[in-house]
Design a protein around this motif. Sequence first.
Motif, PDB file in Angstrom:
ATOM      1  N   LYS A 123      18.902 -34.554 -80.248  1.00 44.46           N
ATOM      2  CA  LYS A 123      19.660 -35.059 -79.103  1.00 44.46           C
ATOM      3  C   LYS A 123      20.772 -33.893 -79.101  1.00 44.46           C
ATOM      4  O   LYS A 123      21.482 -33.889 -79.738  1.00 44.46           O
ATOM      5  N   LYS A 124      20.751 -33.351 -77.817  1.00 46.08           N
ATOM      6  CA  LYS A 124      21.591 -31.919 -77.493  1.00 46.08           C
ATOM      7  C   LYS A 124      22.667 -32.550 -76.614  1.00 46.08           C
ATOM      8  O   LYS A 124      22.424 -33.071 -75.600  1.00 46.08           O
ATOM      9  N   ILE A 125      24.008 -32.549 -77.166  1.00 45.25           N
ATOM     10  CA  ILE A 125      25.044 -32.838 -76.323  1.00 45.25           C
ATOM     11  C   ILE A 125      25.984 -31.860 -77.032  1.00 45.25           C
ATOM     12  O   ILE A 125      26.088 -31.324 -78.186  1.00 45.25           O
ATOM     13  N   SER A 126      27.325 -31.992 -76.358  1.00 47.09           N
ATOM     14  CA  SER A 126      28.259 -30.976 -76.565  1.00 47.09           C
ATOM     15  C   SER A 126      28.855 -31.490 -77.823  1.00 47.09           C
ATOM     16  O   SER A 126      29.211 -32.622 -78.247  1.00 47.09           O
ATOM     17  N   TYR A 127      29.592 -30.468 -78.739  1.00 45.27           N
ATOM     18  CA  TYR A 127      30.403 -31.011 -79.936  1.00 45.27           C
ATOM     19  C   TYR A 127      31.688 -31.758 -79.600  1.00 45.27           C
ATOM     20  O   TYR A 127      32.076 -32.676 -80.454  1.00 45.27           O
ATOM     21  N   GLU A 128      32.020 -31.634 -78.415  1.00 44.28           N
ATOM     22  CA  GLU A 128      33.255 -32.365 -78.002  1.00 44.28           C
ATOM     23  C   GLU A 128      32.814 -33.870 -77.770  1.00 44.28           C
ATOM     24  O   GLU A 128      33.817 -34.677 -78.007  1.00 44.28           O
ATOM     25  N   GLU A 129      31.682 -33.948 -77.237  1.00 47.67           N
ATOM     26  CA  GLU A 129      31.388 -35.520 -76.939  1.00 47.67           C
ATOM     27  C   GLU A 129      30.920 -35.959 -78.366  1.00 47.67           C
ATOM     28  O   GLU A 129      31.015 -37.211 -78.537  1.00 47.67           O
ATOM     29  N   MET A 130      30.272 -35.251 -79.170  1.00 45.39           N
ATOM     30  CA  MET A 130      29.791 -35.711 -80.314  1.00 45.39           C
ATOM     31  C   MET A 130      30.916 -35.999 -81.226  1.00 45.39           C
ATOM     32  O   MET A 130      31.055 -36.999 -82.113  1.00 45.39           O
ATOM     33  N   GLY A 131      31.977 -35.260 -81.280  1.00 47.05           N
ATOM     34  CA  GLY A 131      33.268 -35.583 -82.246  1.00 47.05           C
ATOM     35  C   GLY A 131      33.786 -36.870 -81.872  1.00 47.05           C
ATOM     36  O   GLY A 131      34.271 -37.664 -82.851  1.00 47.05           O
ATOM     37  N   VAL A 132      33.817 -37.300 -80.714  1.00 50.88           N
ATOM     38  CA  VAL A 132      34.448 -38.453 -80.190  1.00 50.88           C
ATOM     39  C   VAL A 132      33.499 -39.666 -80.733  1.00 50.88           C
ATOM     40  O   VAL A 132      33.912 -40.857 -81.350  1.00 50.88           O
ATOM     41  N   SER A 133      32.135 -39.488 -80.586  1.00 48.65           N
ATOM     42  CA  SER A 133      31.195 -40.523 -81.026  1.00 48.65           C
ATOM     43  C   SER A 133      31.209 -40.689 -82.489  1.00 48.65           C
ATOM     44  O   SER A 133      31.058 -41.729 -83.030  1.00 48.65           O
ATOM     45  N   ALA A 134      31.390 -39.492 -83.073  1.00 49.35           N
ATOM     46  CA  ALA A 134      31.455 -39.862 -84.870  1.00 49.35           C
ATOM     47  C   ALA A 134      32.711 -40.462 -85.150  1.00 49.35           C
ATOM     48  O   ALA A 134      32.668 -41.086 -86.140  1.00 49.35           O
ATOM     49  N   LEU A 135      33.696 -40.402 -84.552  1.00 50.05           N
ATOM     50  CA  LEU A 135      34.925 -40.973 -84.924  1.00 50.05           C
ATOM     51  C   LEU A 135      35.212 -42.317 -84.696  1.00 50.05           C
ATOM     52  O   LEU A 135      35.680 -43.002 -85.377  1.00 50.05           O
ATOM     53  N   LYS A 136      34.590 -42.774 -83.397  1.00 50.44           N
ATOM     54  CA  LYS A 136      35.013 -43.918 -82.735  1.00 50.44           C
ATOM     55  C   LYS A 136      34.220 -45.092 -83.629  1.00 50.44           C
ATOM     56  O   LYS A 136      35.070 -46.156 -83.634  1.00 50.44           O
ATOM     57  N   VAL A 137      33.315 -44.905 -84.036  1.00 48.37           N
ATOM     58  CA  VAL A 137      32.627 -46.040 -84.742  1.00 48.37           C
ATOM     59  C   VAL A 137      33.347 -46.693 -86.176  1.00 48.37           C
ATOM     60  O   VAL A 137      33.667 -47.841 -86.064  1.00 48.37           O
ATOM     61  N   PRO A 138      33.653 -45.942 -86.984  1.00 44.80           N
ATOM     62  CA  PRO A 138      34.396 -46.523 -88.222  1.00 44.80           C
ATOM     63  C   PRO A 138      35.611 -46.926 -87.844  1.00 44.80           C
ATOM     64  O   PRO A 138      36.325 -47.906 -88.414  1.00 44.80           O
ATOM     65  N   LEU A 139      36.248 -45.846 -87.000  1.00 44.89           N
ATOM     66  CA  LEU A 139      37.646 -46.220 -86.631  1.00 44.89           C
ATOM     67  C   LEU A 139      37.867 -47.650 -85.736  1.00 44.89           C
ATOM     68  O   LEU A 139      38.896 -48.428 -86.079  1.00 44.89           O
ATOM     69  N   MET A 140      36.949 -47.905 -84.930  1.00 45.50           N
ATOM     70  CA  MET A 140      36.983 -49.240 -84.220  1.00 45.50           C
ATOM     71  C   MET A 140      36.629 -50.173 -85.265  1.00 45.50           C
ATOM     72  O   MET A 140      37.433 -51.518 -84.839  1.00 45.50           O
ATOM     73  N   GLU A 141      35.634 -50.118 -86.194  1.00 47.25           N
ATOM     74  CA  GLU A 141      35.706 -51.121 -87.317  1.00 47.25           C
ATOM     75  C   GLU A 141      36.747 -51.475 -87.959  1.00 47.25           C
ATOM     76  O   GLU A 141      37.014 -52.590 -88.270  1.00 47.25           O
ATOM     77  N   VAL A 142      37.755 -50.564 -88.353  1.00 46.16           N
ATOM     78  CA  VAL A 142      38.868 -50.916 -89.117  1.00 46.16           C
ATOM     79  C   VAL A 142      39.681 -51.467 -88.275  1.00 46.16           C
ATOM     80  O   VAL A 142      40.325 -52.402 -88.563  1.00 46.16           O
ATOM     81  N   LEU A 143      39.986 -50.790 -87.263  1.00 41.55           N
ATOM     82  CA  LEU A 143      40.970 -51.494 -86.096  1.00 41.55           C
ATOM     83  C   LEU A 143      40.722 -52.852 -85.798  1.00 41.55           C
ATOM     84  O   LEU A 143      41.620 -53.832 -85.666  1.00 41.55           O
ATOM     85  N   ALA A 144      39.393 -53.370 -85.652  1.00 45.62           N
ATOM     86  CA  ALA A 144      39.045 -54.440 -85.079  1.00 45.62           C
ATOM     87  C   ALA A 144      39.268 -55.521 -86.235  1.00 45.62           C
ATOM     88  O   ALA A 144      39.385 -56.838 -85.848  1.00 45.62           O
ATOM     89  N   THR A 145      39.525 -55.389 -87.437  1.00 45.91           N
ATOM     90  CA  THR A 145      40.090 -56.303 -88.558  1.00 45.91           C
ATOM     91  C   THR A 145      41.423 -56.666 -88.454  1.00 45.91           C
ATOM     92  O   THR A 145      42.007 -57.750 -88.965  1.00 45.91           O
ATOM     93  N   GLY A 146      42.322 -55.776 -87.653  1.00 53.11           N
ATOM     94  CA  GLY A 146      43.403 -55.826 -87.421  1.00 53.11           C
ATOM     95  C   GLY A 146      44.322 -54.990 -88.468  1.00 53.11           C
ATOM     96  O   GLY A 146      45.628 -54.834 -88.215  1.00 53.11           O
ATOM     97  N   ALA A 147      43.604 -54.277 -89.097  1.00 48.47           N
ATOM     98  CA  ALA A 147      44.217 -52.975 -89.880  1.00 48.47           C
ATOM     99  C   ALA A 147      44.818 -51.929 -89.363  1.00 48.47           C
ATOM    100  O   ALA A 147      44.408 -51.645 -88.133  1.00 48.47           O
ATOM    101  N   ALA A 148      45.725 -51.016 -89.882  1.00 49.41           N
ATOM    102  CA  ALA A 148      46.427 -49.975 -89.521  1.00 49.41           C
ATOM    103  C   ALA A 148      45.592 -48.994 -90.198  1.00 49.41           C
ATOM    104  O   ALA A 148      45.833 -48.728 -91.310  1.00 49.41           O
ATOM    105  N   PRO A 149      44.896 -48.141 -89.341  1.00 50.80           N
ATOM    106  CA  PRO A 149      44.266 -46.894 -90.127  1.00 50.80           C
ATOM    107  C   PRO A 149      45.196 -45.979 -90.470  1.00 50.80           C
ATOM    108  O   PRO A 149      46.255 -45.520 -89.947  1.00 50.80           O
ATOM    109  N   LEU A 150      44.865 -45.484 -91.782  1.00 46.85           N
ATOM    110  CA  LEU A 150      45.820 -44.546 -92.415  1.00 46.85           C
ATOM    111  C   LEU A 150      45.379 -43.035 -92.669  1.00 46.85           C
ATOM    112  O   LEU A 150      45.790 -42.046 -92.278  1.00 46.85           O
ATOM    113  N   ILE A 151      43.815 -43.153 -93.122  1.00 45.66           N
ATOM    114  CA  ILE A 151      43.197 -41.750 -93.092  1.00 45.66           C
ATOM    115  C   ILE A 151      41.774 -41.814 -92.399  1.00 45.66           C
ATOM    116  O   ILE A 151      41.093 -42.837 -92.610  1.00 45.66           O
TER     117      ILE A 151
END
Length: 262
Positions: free
Chosen positions: A51-79
């Motif tokens: 799948k050819k997309i820009s690294y700017e778009e891919m960087g957002v996609s890679a970050l958001k999934v685990p960050l959203m999963e942690v945030l959804a529990t009510g936790a404060a992300p640290l690292i």
Amino acid sequence: KSDYPDRGGSVEKYTVRKLRDLSIISVSRNRMLVIACDSNASIGEKPMDYKKISYEEMGVSALKVPLMEVLATGAAPLIVVDNLCVEMEGFGRRIIAAMRNELERHGMADKVQLTGSTEDNMPTSQTGVGVTVIGMLCDRDSRIGKTQKGDVVVCVGVPRDGIIDKYSEFQSDVANIGTVLQLINLPFVHEILPVGSKGVAYEAEQLCKTVNLSFASREESGIDFYISAGSSTAVLCSLQEKDFSKLNTCLECPCDIVGEVV
């Protein structure tokens, strides 16, 4: 439970448990570490990427999934740990910059430590990225297991797989980190769960299973229950049906009732 000696010779007890895609480690009577991870492969600008997309778009996609999963529990992300299977110069710096920009866009840049590694020894012809997020959750803030019998399950955003149904992370009907932050701040929202590759129906069942209840779908909603949601283009939440109209007015993403908790 695991026993680990501390430097003073005494023994600390830690309880580690698995909840859906999360690992949760109790560190005190009322505090837990919440850990989520995700991987992206063959997505980017390398010659062998499927799948050819820009690294700017891919960087957002890679970050958001685990960050959203942690945030959804009510936790404060640290690292946030980014493991980039590309070289630092050129591609790696662009991915890291995209992640930093996304954290800044949602007011989290000064709250989260971004660290990681790149591949600078071996030449690569295909992109690989892994992201791990670690957050701290206090009992009083936990959204885990808050779904109630009689709640409706609402899909916020439109599930898209990114292959058959292509999308941009910046579309107004695609859920993002900000969507979860908004939901966390709504007191009438009981529980939140990002949708993954197994689709809305599977995640709705998991949401109900956590509290030993079942999901009854409303397939007339118009939402595709079985398509992959790609990089969590949609998020589920549970609430009382009387609060659905309030939810609609609070969010930018479209909201659809997909079923109820029975």
